[in-house]
Design an enzyme around this catalytic site. Structure first.
Site, short mmCIF file in Angstrom:
data_model
loop_
_atom_site.label_atom_id
_atom_site.label_comp_id
_atom_site.label_asym_id
_atom_site.label_seq_id
_atom_site.Cartn_x
_atom_site.Cartn_y
_atom_site.Cartn_z
CG ASP A 33 -7.39 -1.51 3.88
OD1 ASP A 33 -7.25 -2.09 2.79
OD2 ASP A 33 -6.77 -0.49 4.21
CG ASP A 50 3.67 -3.39 2.95
OD1 ASP A 50 3.34 -3.04 1.81
OD2 ASP A 50 2.97 -4.15 3.66
#
Length: 241
Positions: A129, A8
């Site tokens: 998500d 990330d």
């Protein structure tokens, strides 16, 4: 099943978040490039990358870094975060990224997903998500009123093959993947399912493989050493998907 270790990116650095909270970002590596090299050395074929700045600002950021890793790491790059236009999808896929993830667009601009799938087919994945089974968007900052299974079925209907499912409440928590929700998703649609969020060790990898999932994204557990990447890859089996 494939293992996708995660990188990330925030401000060009490799970081991890807890439950998607940007205020919890902490640096986990001095070099994204070196991290990718270590993943390759462990036997990974894929790397899952997220543009955290892009997700927050709803536009592509850190682009040069992602393309550099795609070009030089020897890994196939799956990339999400801030991808909101067909032009951005095209730029990434024509510049070396192997698979692009559309997340918020699946809720707010499904026409974009449909156009991308028609043009690029299996190189498009959709990230779903969810928190308490309801989909969140914009880097998990906005809640929707759409149930994750409903969105999955919509995406299946427009031809999406790959779905990445993240239980936000488990992301970065090392609390184990949500097998109940992953199993329900895998039964509900014919798409290939990639598990994300909560992987804590080899037992989670084994459980996801038992469910018949396509892949597992591993983040914090790899960085803390709780999940030996080489062992996870060996357990998962064929990485050439």
């Amino acid at each position: 099943m494939i293992i996708l270790p995660a990188i990330d990116i925030q401000n060009g650095e490799c970081v991890r978040l807890y439950q998607g909270d940007f205020s919890t970002a902490h640096k986990v590596s001095d070099s994204p490039q070196e991290t990718a090299a270590q993943f390759r050395k462990a036997g990974a074929e894929w790397v899952h990358m997220v543009d955290l700045d892009g997700a927050k600002e709803a536009r592509a950021k850190n682009t040069a870094l992602f393309l550099e890793i795609a070009k030089h790491s020897g890994l196939k790059v799956e990339l999400g975060g801030g991808i909101r236009t067909l032009e951005t999808v095209e730029t990434y896929l024509e510049s070396g990224i192997s698979r692009v993830i559309l997340g918020s667009a699946a809720v707010k601009n499904p026409e974009l997903v449909e156009q991308a799938v028609k043009r690029f087919g299996e190189r498009i994945a959709v990230g779903i998500d969810a928190k308490n089974e309801m989909v969140a968007t914009e880097g998990w900052l906005d809640a929707s009123k759409i149930h994750y299974l409903e969105l999955a079925k919509r995406m299946e209907g427009i031809g999406v093959r790959y779905l990445i499912y993240t239980d936000i409440s488990r992301d970065g928590a090392l609390s184990g993947v949500n097998l109940e929700q992953l199993g329900a998703l895998n039964r509900a649609v014919s798409c290939e399912i990639i598990a994300s969020g909560g992987v804590s060790g080899l037992a989670d990898v084994e459980a996801c493989k038992s469910l018949g999932l396509y892949g597992v994204i591993c983040g914090k557990a790899v960085y803390t050493g709780a999940l030996p990447l080489e062992s996870a890859i060996e357990m998962a089996g064929d990485q050439r998907c």
